[in-house]
Design a protein around this motif. Structure first.
Motif, PDB file in Angstrom:
ATOM      1  N   ALA A 100       2.298   2.002   5.552  1.00 30.05           N
ATOM      2  CA  ALA A 100       2.635   0.599   5.807  1.00 30.05           C
ATOM      3  C   ALA A 100       1.353  -0.227   5.848  1.00 30.05           C
ATOM      4  N   GLY A 101       1.019  -0.851   4.726  1.00 28.81           N
ATOM      5  CA  GLY A 101      -0.152  -1.727   4.657  1.00 28.81           C
ATOM      6  C   GLY A 101      -1.452  -1.027   4.983  1.00 28.81           C
ATOM      7  N   ILE A 102      -1.632   0.217   4.483  1.00 29.67           N
ATOM      8  CA  ILE A 102      -2.823   0.971   4.877  1.00 29.67           C
ATOM      9  C   ILE A 102      -4.049   0.555   4.060  1.00 29.67           C
ATOM     10  N   THR A 103      -5.189   0.618   4.716  1.00 34.14           N
ATOM     11  CA  THR A 103      -6.491   0.438   4.078  1.00 34.14           C
ATOM     12  C   THR A 103      -7.323   1.670   4.370  1.00 34.14           C
ATOM     13  N   ILE A 104      -7.972   2.186   3.331  1.00 33.29           N
ATOM     14  CA  ILE A 104      -8.814   3.377   3.480  1.00 33.29           C
ATOM     15  C   ILE A 104     -10.180   3.063   2.889  1.00 33.29           C
ATOM     16  N   ALA A 105     -11.222   3.331   3.661  1.00 36.25           N
ATOM     17  CA  ALA A 105     -12.585   3.078   3.209  1.00 36.25           C
ATOM     18  C   ALA A 105     -13.374   4.380   3.193  1.00 36.25           C
ATOM     19  N   TYR A 106     -14.277   4.504   2.234  1.00 35.74           N
ATOM     20  CA  TYR A 106     -15.171   5.654   2.163  1.00 35.74           C
ATOM     21  C   TYR A 106     -16.252   5.525   3.244  1.00 35.74           C
ATOM     22  N   PRO A 107     -16.940   6.617   3.563  1.00 34.08           N
ATOM     23  CA  PRO A 107     -18.004   6.547   4.576  1.00 34.08           C
ATOM     24  C   PRO A 107     -19.085   5.518   4.260  1.00 34.08           C
ATOM     25  N   ASN A 108     -19.303   5.233   2.965  1.00 33.56           N
ATOM     26  CA  ASN A 108     -20.322   4.235   2.601  1.00 33.56           C
ATOM     27  C   ASN A 108     -19.833   2.792   2.742  1.00 33.56           C
ATOM     28  N   GLY A 109     -18.580   2.640   3.214  1.00 32.14           N
ATOM     29  CA  GLY A 109     -18.040   1.312   3.445  1.00 32.14           C
ATOM     30  C   GLY A 109     -17.223   0.746   2.301  1.00 32.14           C
ATOM     31  N   LEU A 110     -17.258   1.378   1.136  1.00 30.01           N
ATOM     32  CA  LEU A 110     -16.493   0.900  -0.010  1.00 30.01           C
ATOM     33  C   LEU A 110     -15.001   1.116   0.235  1.00 30.01           C
ATOM     34  N   THR A 111     -14.208   0.082   0.010  1.00 30.75           N
ATOM     35  CA  THR A 111     -12.764   0.174   0.215  1.00 30.75           C
ATOM     36  C   THR A 111     -12.110   0.852  -0.980  1.00 30.75           C
ATOM     37  N   ALA A 112     -11.342   1.917  -0.708  1.00 32.63           N
ATOM     38  CA  ALA A 112     -10.660   2.648  -1.778  1.00 32.63           C
ATOM     39  C   ALA A 112      -9.251   2.107  -1.987  1.00 32.63           C
ATOM     40  N   LEU A 113      -8.498   1.981  -0.907  1.00 29.41           N
ATOM     41  CA  LEU A 113      -7.135   1.442  -0.935  1.00 29.41           C
ATOM     42  C   LEU A 113      -7.070   0.259   0.023  1.00 29.41           C
ATOM     43  N   LYS A 114      -6.316  -0.775  -0.364  1.00 25.96           N
ATOM     44  CA  LYS A 114      -6.207  -1.951   0.487  1.00 25.96           C
ATOM     45  C   LYS A 114      -4.759  -2.410   0.562  1.00 25.96           C
ATOM     46  N   ASP A 115      -4.245  -2.498   1.789  1.00 29.41           N
ATOM     47  CA  ASP A 115      -2.896  -3.014   2.024  1.00 29.41           C
ATOM     48  C   ASP A 115      -1.861  -2.303   1.141  1.00 29.41           C
ATOM     49  N   PHE A 116      -1.925  -0.981   1.142  1.00 30.61           N
ATOM     50  CA  PHE A 116      -1.044  -0.163   0.296  1.00 30.61           C
ATOM     51  C   PHE A 116       0.191   0.257   1.086  1.00 30.61           C
ATOM     52  N   THR A 117       1.356   0.049   0.486  1.00 30.12           N
ATOM     53  CA  THR A 117       2.619   0.365   1.151  1.00 30.12           C
ATOM     54  C   THR A 117       3.481   1.244   0.247  1.00 30.12           C
ATOM     55  N   LEU A 118       4.016   2.313   0.830  1.00 28.59           N
ATOM     56  CA  LEU A 118       4.882   3.222   0.065  1.00 28.59           C
ATOM     57  C   LEU A 118       5.680   4.087   1.030  1.00 28.59           C
ATOM     58  N   ASP A 119       6.977   4.220   0.782  1.00 33.96           N
ATOM     59  CA  ASP A 119       7.825   5.144   1.521  1.00 33.96           C
ATOM     60  C   ASP A 119       8.280   6.249   0.576  1.00 33.96           C
ATOM     61  N   VAL A 120       8.223   7.481   1.059  1.00 35.96           N
ATOM     62  CA  VAL A 120       8.613   8.650   0.277  1.00 35.96           C
ATOM     63  C   VAL A 120       9.681   9.416   1.038  1.00 35.96           C
ATOM     64  N   ALA A 121      10.819   9.612   0.403  1.00 41.11           N
ATOM     65  CA  ALA A 121      11.915  10.332   1.044  1.00 41.11           C
ATOM     66  C   ALA A 121      11.732  11.838   0.918  1.00 41.11           C
ATOM     67  N   GLN A 122      12.365  12.569   1.813  1.00 42.05           N
ATOM     68  CA  GLN A 122      12.333  14.020   1.731  1.00 42.05           C
ATOM     69  C   GLN A 122      12.968  14.459   0.408  1.00 42.05           C
ATOM     70  N   GLY A 123      12.288  15.368  -0.288  1.00 43.99           N
ATOM     71  CA  GLY A 123      12.791  15.902  -1.540  1.00 43.99           C
ATOM     72  C   GLY A 123      12.499  15.060  -2.752  1.00 43.99           C
TER      73      GLY A 123
END
Length: 259
Positions: free
Chosen positions: A9-32
């Protein structure tokens, strides 16, 4: 989606060097669900898999598994098939499978027969005593699938798992994996650069934007299951699905080249 297995839900992921890899990413995955993830190079596809596995912390937003935040390695719940060969070269095919069975706390007395049965499923019943160096690239990839089957995780993460194989071997192993997946319908997150592969294998395909990656589009694959790779490619829905996916992705690749 009600009670998704994996929810970003709106995730942001940054590398240790501070560079943003993913920004405001949203996705739901159902079982199977079998979910493909495509996007330009460097848009955060593998980073998202790493976050689901608990190998990469989330800097913002909320990433959950079974409704609970992912914190640390998702032990026992996630199996990861990397781009590169991750087999232990000092162990035979059977012994590599033993390692997964040990992690699952299967009694040692059952290892030999279990490994034999699983390797038979992936077409390697005659190669149980062979070391990775004695096997072709396709065979080694089959051993890695056998290890995943032995570990038996609810979620399988696959990062361009068949990209290094020749076209014929790739199709055969994709068909084998589809057949095995139909037997248990594990939840799969599948990163690939091959759009035809994404359509043939997946229930839906998530398209990421150019870096920093975020969700651009989710394309539902209209092909019926069960299916083989050849059946998928000759389905009347295949050409239009490929065109839609290619057009959407091409715009993001163009943005990447313009940066």
């Amino acid at each position: 989606m009600t009670n998704p297995l994996i929810s970003a839900a709106g995730i942001t992921i940054a590398y240790p060097n501070g560079l943003t890899a993913l920004k405001d990413f949203t996705l739901d995955v159902a079982q199977g669900e079998f979910v493909g993830i495509v996007g330009p190079s460097g848009c955060g596809k593998t980073t998202f898999l790493d976050a689901v596995a608990g190998l990469m912390p989330v800097a913002g937003g909320r990433l959950t598994y079974k409704g609970k935040p992912i914190s640390g390695i998702n032990t026992g719940e996630v199996g990861y098939l990397f781009q590169k060969d991750s087999l232990m070269p000092w162990r035979t095919a059977a012994q590599n499978v033993y390692a997964a069975l040990e992690l699952r706390k299967v009694p040692q007395a059952e290892w030999r027969q279990r490994a034999q049965d699983i390797l038979q499923k992936v077409g390697l019943g005659r190669f149980t005593d062979k070391y990775p160096a004695q096997l072709s690239g396709g065979m080694r990839r089959r051993v890695q699938l056998a290890v995943l089957l032995a570990f038996d995780p609810p979620v399988i993460l696959m990062d361009e798992p068949f990209g290094a194989l020749d076209a014929q071997t790739r199709t055969i192993i994709e068909d084998d994996f589809l057949r095995l997946w139909e037997q248990n319908r594990k939840t799969v997150l599948f990163v690939t650069h091959d759009l035809e592969e994404a359509i043939c294998l997946c229930d839906k395909v998530v398209i990421l934007t150019a870096h920093p990656g975020t969700r651009k589009q989710v394309l539902e694959v209209p092909l019926q299951r069960p299916r083989t790779i050849d059946e998928a490619k000759f389905d009347p829905e295949f050409p239009q699905t490929l065109k839609t996916l290619s057009t959407s992705l091409r715009a993001e690749v163009g943005r990447t080249l313009a940066l």
